[in-house]
Design a protein around this motif. Structure first.
Motif: not given
Lengths: 314, 387
Positions: B299-325
């Protein structure tokens, strides 16, 4: 013992002792309510959707392949689309296949970035109608809204509970989706879905559909019929796509030329909206010949002779 | 002159004007004992009841006003502390009602267990500790906890979907809790180190500040962001922007990144149409067929793939510094052993530690036990456990 302030009934503080100009001070609630209403109205004004009044309701998207047809035919196609758009106040978004970096894949894939591009250029328009190059609008009097997209009309047209890919796909269109929720309108011929004439409604969902459909994983998969099979694949595997899709009778916006290759029930008849010369590039047929035959039969738009319409090609 | 002609509707004036006046005149603060009016015609008492006890209380309050005020203050403080700060069944319930029930913790238990391998005593102990840890945390803050059995079963007709159940489990949990908003996925090998931090305080009350939309801030995968204009010049301005629309409401997926890219050991997903689409497109047979050899992390690789190739995915995604969670123990991410953004920091009291990859040549149970003890040590004392 005296309290610090005189009681409320003290004549000094009787209401007449407040100058008239300050009377509103005694009615703070009115002031507060008024201020809140004014702020609310202002915020509505500021956060309105900023839709300009001259935004066209519909944008016609076309992607030309100028090498596949004579320049005469191309100019006829362009004037046919412009005539129709002018008749109903639509915009025409015209691009070439070579404008999009689709890679070494069939031309049909270029329609997807083109529609996405049109949505970027016309963010306030509602419907985006993609129509193949090899098609003629035969009856320009029909507006897309009255003919197809109006919810009451669409509700009558929608083919519910039919296999997505005929004759026997197990995935069928939904029975109870209301027409208001439809974002994607297309037709089906005897072989499968036909995205050569399709209407997509501007929405976040449309971006999702176009991005997913255009994904390189499908583009370079070598589906036998390229983007058509890719569409059939995602529609059948992903319910979030199927649920926004409406199949309408083929002859509403995708009649085939007569005599048709196989069955007769989708052959063009007089008065129908358009004819799409499906697979006219095949051996034994001639796109140009068929095109010219229908070109003479077409009705001319009522306002076609008027001055002032401009082909809006970006 | 009629009432309406001076600009006020008669009804409104009657209601608002009189109502306000009445309210203020009946407030008991302005009680003047020797006012001639009150002596002749007794006022309507604020409370009708005049039982003996209440009268005595009022008499006491009149005689010792300062003491009374002090007592009332102390009582209020006590109630506030017990209901909102202390942790007890009543306050936990209150927390659930006032927003806690919007969060669901999904804990993936029994990964790969079942028919494939028998669990040994260490695995049982890990599972017991991990579940107890999340249970206590969820109870404390009024969150839901959903423990999902991820054991390998012949669940699908097409068997090749095995060990891709993450997506299905999230979809299923979303159906189970139709009123919840955020779903927190946690792998089994995780430990919440600071149970006194609520998710609201830690993250969601200031989501825009603790997350970043522009992946360039930390980009171990070197994903071109915003999407390459030579390839994606036709997409809408929001998708072309590095930060999407920049509004916290459009954040639907909050994921941490480790040294190797996205990490789905601990992440949040919000119920929304956007998420529904993502969960739907995430697993696709054509993608699976072409990539399942290459997508080692599923799933993790698939999500990275979707994030890279389908622009709509980026508009809803946010990252959190790793040590937060999702802090790592020293053994993980061995290629970047000195990166402060990745590893657990005791001084800064990181929230969650994830023993990622411990099943490959590290001692899961040992790590789990030592972090549990550390957490207990850091949060020890009668007083700390109460709050």
């Amino acid at each position: 013992m005296h309290s610090a302030l005189p009681g409320r009934t003290n004549p000094l503080f009787h209401q007449t002792s407040i100058p008239r100009g300050y009377r509103f001070l005694r009615k703070p609630l009115y002031i507060i309510v008024t201020v809140i209403v004014v702020i609310w109205m202002l915020s509505r004004l500021i956060t309105g959707d900023n839709r300009p009044s001259d935004a066209p309701s519909t944008v016609m998207v076309m992607v030309l392949n100028r090498t596949a047809a004579s320049s005469e035919m191309i100019s006829k196609i362009i004037s046919n689309r412009n005539e129709y758009a002018h008749e109903h106040g639509y915009a025409v978004f015209m691009k070439d296949v070579s404008d999009y970096p689709i890679g070494p894949v069939p031309d049909g894939w270029a329609s997807l970035p083109a529609i996405r591009h049109a949505m970027t250029e016309y963010p306030h328009s509602d419907y985006f109608w993609y129509l193949d190059q090899n098609a003629i609008i035969m009856n320009p009097a029909l507006s897309l809204k009255d003919h197809i997209t109006n919810p009451t009309r669409l509700s009558e047209l929608m083919r519910r509970d039919v296999p997505v890919v005929p004759p026997d796909s197990v995935i069928k269109t939904y029975k109870h989706v209301p027409a208001e929720r439809i974002n994607f309108i297309l037709t089906q011929d005897h072989e499968g879905l036909q995205p050569g004439s399709m209407i997509i409604r501007n929405s976040e969902w449309a971006k999702y559909l176009l991005d997913a459909w255009y994904d390189p994983i499908y583009r370079f998969y070598n589906f036998q019929k390229a983007e058509v099979h890719a569409l059939e694949h995602i529609v059948q595997w992903h319910p979030t796509i199927l649920t926004k899709l409406a199949l309408i009778p083929q002859k509403i916006m995708n009649s085939y030329p007569a005599p048709p290759p196989s069955s007769k029930d989708h052959a063009y008849q007089d008065g129908e909206f358009l004819v799409r010369l499906h697979r006219c590039e095949k051996k034994g047929r001639s796109c140009e010949k068929e095109f010219n035959k229908y070109w003479l039969q077409r009705k001319v738009a009522a306002h076609a002779g008027e001055q002032g319409y401009v082909a809006s090609a970006h | 002159m009629s009432a309406a002609s001076n600009g006020y509707a008669p009804g409104a004036r009657k209601f608002l004007g009189r109502h306000l006046r009445k309210l203020s005149t009946t407030l008991p603060m302005h009680y003047v004992p020797f006012s001639p009016q009150s002596g002749q015609t007794p006022r309507t008492p604020y409370f009708k009841s005049s039982s003996g006890k209440l009268r005595r209380v009022r008499a006491f309050a009149r005689q010792r006003p300062r003491l009374t005020a002090f007592l009332v203050l102390v009582t209020c403080l006590f109630l506030y502390v017990t209901m909102f700060m202390h942790h007890n069944p009543v306050s936990n319930r209150l927390r659930a009602v006032s927003g806690g029930s919007k969060f669901v913790i999904i804990l993936a238990a029994n990964v790969g267990g079942g028919v494939m391998t028998w669990k040994g005593p260490a695995e049982w102990a890990i599972e017991r500790d991990s579940i107890a840890n999340k249970k206590a945390y969820a109870e404390r803050w009024g969150y839901h906890l959903e423990i999902k059995d991820m054991s390998t079963k012949k669940r699908y007709a097409h068997e090749w979907r095995e060990s891709w159940e993450k997506v299905d489990v999230i979809k299923q949990t979303m159906r189970q809790y139709p009123k919840a908003e955020w779903f927190w996925w946690l792998d089994l090998n995780t430990l919440i180190m600071e149970p006194s931090k609520s998710l609201q305080d830690h993250i969601f009350n200031h989501l825009a500040n603790v997350t970043y939309r522009d992946i360039n801030e930390y980009n171990p995968l070197n994903i071109t962001h915003p999407p390459d204009p030579s390839e994606f010049f036709f997409i809408d301005p929001t998708a072309q922007s590095a930060i999407g629309d920049g509004h916290p409401d459009s954040i639907n997926l909050v994921i941490p990144q480790d040294c190797g890219g996205f990490n789905l050991g601990s992440f949040f997903i919000k119920r929304s149409e956007w998420s529904e689409r993502l969960l739907d497109i995430w697993w696709d047979p054509v993608g699976y067929e072409q990539k399942h050899m290459e997508w080692e992390h599923k799933e993790q690789d698939a999500l990275e793939y979707l994030y890279t190739h389908q622009p709509w995915v980026r508009t809803g995604t946010a990252f959190i510094p790793q040590r937060m969670i999702n802090s790592f123990p020293p053994g993980a991410c061995s290629e970047t052993p000195n990166d402060e953004r990745i590893f657990y920091n005791e001084k800064e009291r990181d929230f969650v530690v994830n023993m990622a990859g411990c099943e490959w040549g590290r001692d899961c149970w040992g790590e789990m036990a030592s972090y549990r003890q550390l957490s207990e040590k850091l949060n020890k004392g009668w007083w700390r456990r109460q709050f």
